[in-house]
Structures are given as structure tokens and as C-alpha cells.
Design an enzyme around this catalytic site. Structure first.
Site, PDB file in Angstrom:
ATOM      1  N   LYS A 122      -8.266  -1.998   5.784  1.00 18.19           N
ATOM      2  CA  LYS A 122      -8.399  -2.587   4.443  1.00 18.19           C
ATOM      3  C   LYS A 122      -7.343  -3.672   4.223  1.00 18.19           C
ATOM      4  O   LYS A 122      -7.604  -4.681   3.582  1.00 18.19           O
ATOM      5  CB  LYS A 122      -8.283  -1.483   3.380  1.00 18.19           C
ATOM      6  CG  LYS A 122      -9.547  -0.627   3.324  1.00 18.19           C
ATOM      7  CD  LYS A 122      -9.428   0.518   2.356  1.00 18.19           C
ATOM      8  CE  LYS A 122      -8.555   1.609   2.879  1.00 18.19           C
ATOM      9  NZ  LYS A 122      -8.734   2.931   2.310  1.00 18.19           N
ATOM     10  N   HIS A 172       0.847  -1.191   0.000  1.00 13.76           N
ATOM     11  CA  HIS A 172       0.000   0.000   0.000  1.00 13.76           C
ATOM     12  C   HIS A 172       0.878   1.234   0.000  1.00 13.76           C
ATOM     13  O   HIS A 172       1.892   1.278   0.688  1.00 13.76           O
ATOM     14  CB  HIS A 172      -0.903   0.018   1.248  1.00 13.76           C
ATOM     15  CG  HIS A 172      -1.901   1.133   1.216  1.00 13.76           C
ATOM     16  ND1 HIS A 172      -3.139   1.005   0.648  1.00 13.76           N
ATOM     17  CD2 HIS A 172      -1.823   2.414   1.648  1.00 13.76           C
ATOM     18  CE1 HIS A 172      -3.791   2.150   0.736  1.00 13.76           C
ATOM     19  NE2 HIS A 172      -3.006   3.022   1.337  1.00 13.76           N
ATOM     20  N   ASP A 185     -15.001   1.835   6.529  1.00 13.18           N
ATOM     21  CA  ASP A 185     -13.978   2.790   6.088  1.00 13.18           C
ATOM     22  C   ASP A 185     -14.497   3.630   4.932  1.00 13.18           C
ATOM     23  O   ASP A 185     -14.245   4.831   4.861  1.00 13.18           O
ATOM     24  CB  ASP A 185     -12.696   2.068   5.673  1.00 13.18           C
ATOM     25  CG  ASP A 185     -11.693   3.056   5.095  1.00 13.18           C
ATOM     26  OD1 ASP A 185     -11.276   3.944   5.857  1.00 13.18           O
ATOM     27  OD2 ASP A 185     -11.372   2.980   3.911  1.00 13.18           O
ATOM     28  N   ARG A 211     -15.071  11.972   6.491  1.00  9.66           N
ATOM     29  CA  ARG A 211     -13.835  12.710   6.844  1.00  9.66           C
ATOM     30  C   ARG A 211     -13.498  13.733   5.775  1.00  9.66           C
ATOM     31  O   ARG A 211     -13.039  14.836   6.063  1.00  9.66           O
ATOM     32  CB  ARG A 211     -12.663  11.722   6.995  1.00  9.66           C
ATOM     33  CG  ARG A 211     -12.715  10.919   8.271  1.00  9.66           C
ATOM     34  CD  ARG A 211     -11.757   9.746   8.192  1.00  9.66           C
ATOM     35  NE  ARG A 211     -10.390  10.164   7.929  1.00  9.66           N
ATOM     36  CZ  ARG A 211      -9.463   9.397   7.347  1.00  9.66           C
ATOM     37  NH1 ARG A 211      -9.751   8.161   6.989  1.00  9.66           N
ATOM     38  NH2 ARG A 211      -8.252   9.834   7.149  1.00  9.66           N
ATOM     39  N   SER A 235      -7.754   3.534   8.742  1.00  7.13           N
ATOM     40  CA  SER A 235      -8.389   3.385   7.431  1.00  7.13           C
ATOM     41  C   SER A 235      -7.566   2.426   6.552  1.00  7.13           C
ATOM     42  O   SER A 235      -8.091   1.470   5.970  1.00  7.13           O
ATOM     43  CB  SER A 235      -8.490   4.773   6.783  1.00  7.13           C
ATOM     44  OG  SER A 235      -8.700   4.685   5.405  1.00  7.13           O
TER      45      SER A 235
HETATM   46  N1  URA Z   1      -5.612   6.389   2.193  1.00  4.11           N
HETATM   47  C1  URA Z   1      -6.561   5.671   2.820  1.00  4.11           C
HETATM   48  O1  URA Z   1      -6.889   4.566   2.414  1.00  4.11           O
HETATM   49  N2  URA Z   1      -7.138   6.192   3.906  1.00  4.11           N
HETATM   50  C2  URA Z   1      -6.819   7.416   4.391  1.00  4.11           C
HETATM   51  O2  URA Z   1      -7.366   7.823   5.385  1.00  4.11           O
HETATM   52  C3  URA Z   1      -5.825   8.158   3.722  1.00  4.11           C
HETATM   53  C4  URA Z   1      -5.229   7.609   2.621  1.00  4.11           C
END
Ligand code: URA
Length: 458
Positions: free
Chosen positions: A190, A85, A164, A171, A186
């Protein structure tokens, strides 16, 4: 349990319990808590922060809020299921280069990537600049593809970590995105729900990233590594520089062209100075992923093997295999540079205008503000202000000069590709502001040219 009491507790800096956090996540996901109360709690979290316990409860509750992907069918002895990621940035095309490289070693990866929002681009949008490429493949079909060719690259499934998805949208409109606790939970929710045993994080720092300061990027990275550990997922973070845009291109189709050019490199091209930033980040991230996957413990040996995979063409072949498997159109193209024919993706890259942006003075480029270049791309239509915005894949920037390069007045710094003159005028203000040219001494030039791109490994 009452949402009012939970908000009051966090407002007063008290620690929330597992039950309270699980209540909030499950009730909000089921639309039984109104946005105004969820917003109040998010702002209280933003201001008063979470303890490690609260952070772990929130992350797990979000990970459990929907479907969890089971990738155990890909498991092989002494090998690990890995994921990657990036916290994102301007010109960040690292995933698109790294995944075919790593897959060319035999590492199997089922990767879900997000869409761009604001200044940071999204890998899923970039892939959609290939004619026909389907990022919305169902998960079952994606896993079948991994079994066949070792790789899939699809858009983040709506079934993963539903909480999320809802919370991120909230947000985004309540000025609570930039909280390391909320970003860490967040991202890691995932990753936990995506079925990997080990995760490599590319945490970007600088004007073109979420985290503007390296110290904040390290705080975020440490939180995510800790959350991974608590969830039983070995997690490594590479902190990378994202001050000026990464590489030479910013925009969806032009970034794909840069990916193709990188993967097609011969030895001279691969080690050329002008792709140093992208090469250093790609090699470090890929070498760490190969190690996590159990395919090579020595990072330097992995980097040598990565160079071989690119120079031999096997990483590019894997990339083309991926594009074709996901419906992307390819055509045969003759490369004059290497005097050879290759299959190449067909891109949505037709633009009406190309404008050369030139230096206004003699000197050295001392900075190119990635954030402002990201804003300029959004102005052209190449990025999103709102989730619903439709992206123009063809617009973007090709940099001819980078930080540390000397320029003469009138020399081209970048080409701007666009389709709408009014949008260009708006973007031009950001571009002008983004680039600083000064007279500096040789010591400063050496410092600018030698700046590191890998800032830390956690
Ligand atoms: N990427 C994400 O998946 N979540 C966030 O809060 C910020 C960047």
C-alpha cells in the site's frame, strides 16, 4: 501454470519464482483462483515463511494489482513526498496529532488511513466521530485539497492495492494475519502504491499491538525497511511500546478529545508528566517525518520546533483547517483552562452511561493489558469483530491512572462510557482482567515510571 503446484512447492519449503507469485496475485485478484486454494497458500506461507526475494515479488505484485497514486505534482526541489504508517494499537491516535504538526511546517501530505479491525482502532473511524467529516473523498479531490491546505486524511482508497484488500479479508478468517511476511507485504504494497518517496513506520510492540514481542516487531520493521529500500523508497521505522494503551483515552470520540487537548496544549500542559507516553511517541515520529521530508536534519532541533508549533497554536490551526476542508462541523468553544475561545470539532460523543471503575486493593498499578482493553472496547461496540460491524463512536474509556501510579482501594482508575448495560457487563470482565495492582518496592516503581516508549529506530 497451476495453483496446485504453487501450493505444493511452498508446502515443501521450496522458493517460489517471480512468475509464480505474480500469477497467484493477479489471478486471485481477478477472481480466477478460489478462496480455498489461496487460503492453502497463505497457510503454507505462514508456516514456512518467505525468502527476501519472494517477499519482494509478493509486495510488488500486490502494489501493482491496481491503481498507483501519482503525487509528483506535489514535488518541490530539495523536498520529499512522505507518508506514515502505524501497525496500530490500542489508544493509538498518533497520526491524528502528528499530521497537523508536520503539515504546519509546510510538509505536504496525502494520507490514507485504514479502519479498525479487532483490538486495534483505525484512524478513519476516529475521524468519523467528527460530525460531517468525510473520509471517503475521491483521490483527485484529496490531491486538490493537499495543494490548497497541505494536508488530507482520507480512508484507504479501494482502488489501491486491490490484492491486499482481498487477501487481508481472507487472512482475517483463516488465522493467517499474524505472519510478519504477510503483514510486511500488506503494509508496504500500500505504501509503494501510495506515491510517497519516503516512509516513516511506527511499528508497535506489546499486548495492545499485532506484535506482542519487541523482537517480532523488530523483525517486521527490518523486513519493511528492506522492502522499502528494494522499491527505491527510503523507509525508517520507529519501534514504540504498546503494552498499556497509549495516552489516557481509548475509543473514537474520547481519543479525538485527547488529540484536541494535546494540540491545544500550552507549555506546562505539553510537558506534563501525565501525557509523557503520547508526547514521546508523537515527538519522535513527527521529528523523523520532518527529517525525511527534507525540512530539518537534526532530530532534537526538530523536536524543539514541534513544541513551538503546538504552543503557538499553528498545529491546532492546521488540524481545524483539515477538519473544515473535509466537511467536519466546528463550533466556537470557550476554554476556561486557557481563558480563550477556539473553534472545536463537534463530536458524536453522547453516551447514556458513565461508570467509574475503581481499584479493588491498595498498591501500584503494575500493568494494564492493552489487548484486553481493546477487547473491552469491541464489546462496548467501539471496535469491530467483523469488517461490516458499525462502530459506536461515543463509547470508550478515560484512564485516570496509568502503569506506575499508586492507588488506594476504591480510587477511580478509569471511567467507562457506554450505551448498553449488557455490553458493559461483557466488557467489565476484560477490564477487570486487564488491570494488575500489586505491592512493589520503590525500585520497581521507578522502573515502571521510567520505562521507555521509543524502543528502537531502524
Ligand atoms: N495492517 C495492514 O495494513 N496489514 C496487515 O497485514 C496488518 C496490519
Amino acid at each position: 501454470m497451476r495453483m496446485y503446484d504453487i501450493i505444493q512447492k511452498k508446502r515443501d519449503k521450496e522458493e517460489l519464482t517471480k512468475e509464480e507469485i505474480e500469477y497467484f496475485v493477479s489471478e486471485y485478484s481477478a477472481d480466477r483462483i478460489p478462496d480455498y486454494q489461496a487460503s492453502a497458500l497463505l497457510m503454507a506461507i505462514y508456516l514456512n515463511k518467505l525468502t527476501l526475494n519472494e517477499l519482494a515479488y509478493l509486495t510488488n505484485a500486490m502494489a501493482n494489482s491496481a491503481y498507483k497514486l501519482d503525487l509528483s505534482m506535489l514535488k518541490r526541489e530539495d523536498r520529499y513526498i512522505i507518508d506514515k504508517h502505524s501497525t496500530g494499537g490500542v489508544g493509538d491516535k498518533v497520526t491524528l496529532i502528528v499530521l497537523p504538526i508536520v503539515a504546519s511546517f509546510g510538509v505536504e501530505i496525502c494520507k490514507m488511513s485504514g479502519r479498525g479491525l479487532g483490538i486495534t482502532g483505525g484512524t478513519a473511524d476516529k475521524l468519523e466521530s467528527i460530525v460531517g467529516y468525510d473520509v471517503n473523498m475521491p483521490l483527485e479531490k484529496a490531491i486538490e485539497q493537499v495543494k490548497e491546505i497541505g494536508l488530507c486524511l482520507i480512508s484507504q482508497s479501494g482502488d489501491i492495492a486491490i490484492a491486499d484488500k482481498k487477501l487481508y479479508a481472507l487472512r482475517d478468517v483463516t488465522a493467517t494475519v499474524e505472519s510478519t511476511d504477510l503483514i510486511a507485504s500488506s503494509i508496504m504494497s500500500k505504501k509503494i502504491a501510495s506515491g510517497a518517496e519516503k516512509v516513516l513506520l511506527d511499528v508497535t510492540a506489546g499486548s495492545g499491538a499485532f506484535m506482542k514481542k519487541v523482537e517480532d516487531a523488530k523483525i517486521l520493521a527490518n523486513k519493511m525497511v528492506e522492502l522499502g529500500k528494494l522499491a527505491g523508497i527510503e523507509t525508517r521505522a520507529v519501534i514504540t511500546s504498546m503494552d498499556e494503551p497509549l495516552g489516557r483515552c481509548v475509543g473514537n470520540s474520547v481519543e479525538l478529545k485527547e488529540v484536541i487537548s494535546f494540540l491545544l496544549s500550552d507549555e506546562d500542559r505539553l510537558f506534563a508528566d501525565d501525557i509523557k507516553d503520547l508526547r514521546e511517541v508523537v515527538f519522535e515520529v513527527a521529528a523523523q517525518m520532518i527529517k525525511l521530508a527534507g525540512f530539518g536534519d537534526d532530530i532534537e532541533i526538530n523536536k524543539d520546533a514541534i513544541a513551538k508549533s503546538i504552543i503557538s497554536g499553528s498545529a491546532y490551526d492546521k488540524f481545524i483547517e483539515l477538519v473544515k476542508a473535509q466537511g467536519g462541523k466546528v463550533q466556537n468553544v470557550h476554554l476556561d483552562e486557557y481563558d480563550t475561545d477556539v473553534e472545536m470539532p463537534v463530536l458524536k460523543d453522547e453516551v447514556s452511561y458513565l461508570k467509574e471503575i475503581t481499584a479493588e486493593a491498595n498498591g501500584t498499578i503494575v500493568s494494564i493489558d492493552g489487548g484486553k482493553i481493546g477487547e473491552a472496547l469491541v464489546c462496548l461496540g467501539g471496535g469491530r469483530n467483523k469488517k461490516e460491524d458499525i462502530i459506536d463512536s461515543a463509547v470508550g474509556f478515560e484512564f485516570k491512572k496509568k502503569v506506575g501510579d499508586s492507588v488506594r482501594e476504591g480510587e477511580v482508575i478509569l471511567n467507562c462510557l457506554f450505551n448498553d448495560k449488557n455490553k458493559f457487563n461483557e466488557a467489565f470482565n476484560y477490564i477487570k482482567d486487564a488491570i494488575t495492582i500489586s505491592y512493589v518496592d520503590d525500585e520497581k516503581i521507578n522502573e515502571l515510571q521510567g520505562k521507555p516508549y521509543i524502543l528502537d529506530i531502524i
